[in-house]
Design a protein around this motif. Sequence first.
Motif, PDB file in Angstrom:
ATOM      1  N   SER A   1     -23.506  16.164  44.066  1.00 45.94           N
ATOM      2  CA  SER A   1     -22.120  16.644  44.048  1.00 45.94           C
ATOM      3  C   SER A   1     -22.034  18.008  43.373  1.00 45.94           C
ATOM      4  N   LEU A   2     -22.640  18.117  42.189  1.00 46.39           N
ATOM      5  CA  LEU A   2     -22.603  19.402  41.483  1.00 46.39           C
ATOM      6  C   LEU A   2     -23.376  20.468  42.248  1.00 46.39           C
ATOM      7  N   GLY A   3     -24.532  20.118  42.769  1.00 47.88           N
ATOM      8  CA  GLY A   3     -25.353  21.097  43.473  1.00 47.88           C
ATOM      9  C   GLY A   3     -24.674  21.677  44.699  1.00 47.88           C
TER      10      GLY A   3
ATOM     11  N   VAL B   1     -29.906  28.074  40.921  1.00 50.46           N
ATOM     12  CA  VAL B   1     -28.952  27.602  39.915  1.00 50.46           C
ATOM     13  C   VAL B   1     -28.284  26.307  40.371  1.00 50.46           C
ATOM     14  N   SER B   2     -27.944  26.222  41.635  1.00 46.58           N
ATOM     15  CA  SER B   2     -27.268  25.030  42.154  1.00 46.58           C
ATOM     16  C   SER B   2     -28.156  23.799  42.044  1.00 46.58           C
TER      17      SER B   2
ATOM     18  N   GLY C   1     -33.301  15.302  45.811  1.00 50.20           N
ATOM     19  CA  GLY C   1     -32.021  14.928  46.396  1.00 50.20           C
ATOM     20  C   GLY C   1     -31.025  16.068  46.390  1.00 50.20           C
ATOM     21  N   THR C   2     -30.993  16.820  45.296  1.00 47.10           N
ATOM     22  CA  THR C   2     -30.079  17.963  45.216  1.00 47.10           C
ATOM     23  C   THR C   2     -30.463  19.037  46.210  1.00 47.10           C
TER      24      THR C   2
ATOM     25  N   SER D   1     -17.558  22.001  54.017  1.00 47.89           N
ATOM     26  CA  SER D   1     -19.019  21.952  54.044  1.00 47.89           C
ATOM     27  C   SER D   1     -19.552  21.031  52.954  1.00 47.89           C
ATOM     28  N   ALA D   2     -18.963  21.126  51.758  1.00 43.19           N
ATOM     29  CA  ALA D   2     -19.382  20.255  50.661  1.00 43.19           C
ATOM     30  C   ALA D   2     -19.090  18.795  50.989  1.00 43.19           C
TER      31      ALA D   2
END
Length: 246
Positions: free
Chosen positions: A222-224, A89-90, A125-126, A169-170
């Motif tokens: 960023s979203l992932g 999903v990520s 990339g994600t 972590s992000a």
Amino acid sequence: MWSVGLAVALLTLAAIAVLTVARVPQRVDALVAVGRAAIQLTVVALVIGWIFANPAGAPLYLSVMLVAATATSVRRIGCGREHAPRVFVSIAAGAALTTVFVVSTQALPWSAQTLLPFVAQMIGGTMTAVSLGGTRLRDDAVDQWATVEGWLVLGARPGQAVADLARRSAQRALIPPLDQTRSAGLVTLPGAFVGMLLGGASPAQAAQVQLLVLAGLLAAQSLGVVLVVWLLAPAVGCRIPTWKAV
């Protein structure tokens, strides 16, 4: 054709020689990586050539890419198959976000020849950002488990107990794409830019496409990474992670 093969062989030998002199035990890994890349790129070139002639096959190819990206990230994080849907999903959400924006603004034409390479790059990339974020969350939770336990004792939910670790972590996982975007054209000439120049595009056209790719990667990653640390946080906060990366 032979000149490219010769250059690749010399570059591979140079990498192996450096690793040998430095006694870094990854010589076989380097050789296998280049060999796999050569085989995979040859196969992919044939597949993409077929998709360009048969655009209906593009969704199937991208689905295969998503599954492969998920499997790679799951192995790197070491979280096991039970958490694979969260990783999937990520990655899918990050790639989908950028695709929706690019298509809705008509920044790229609706065709397999343009969207397939773009979406594929977003998925790759994600995947990298998700792998970095999940791995970092796992390692930080292990190293700072006493702090996590302290929050749990105070009544925090598992996800809340590792919230600070998840944010950190992000943040660290996004350092590579941020640096890549900041240094584009100044420190590095990114692949899409160079590829378009070699293909005969004008510098202005190449710069526009590269900016689109960089902005897309930053949004997708960023979203992932935010999603993956948020989705994995409850499982990480329940107990010391015993996940082992492969």
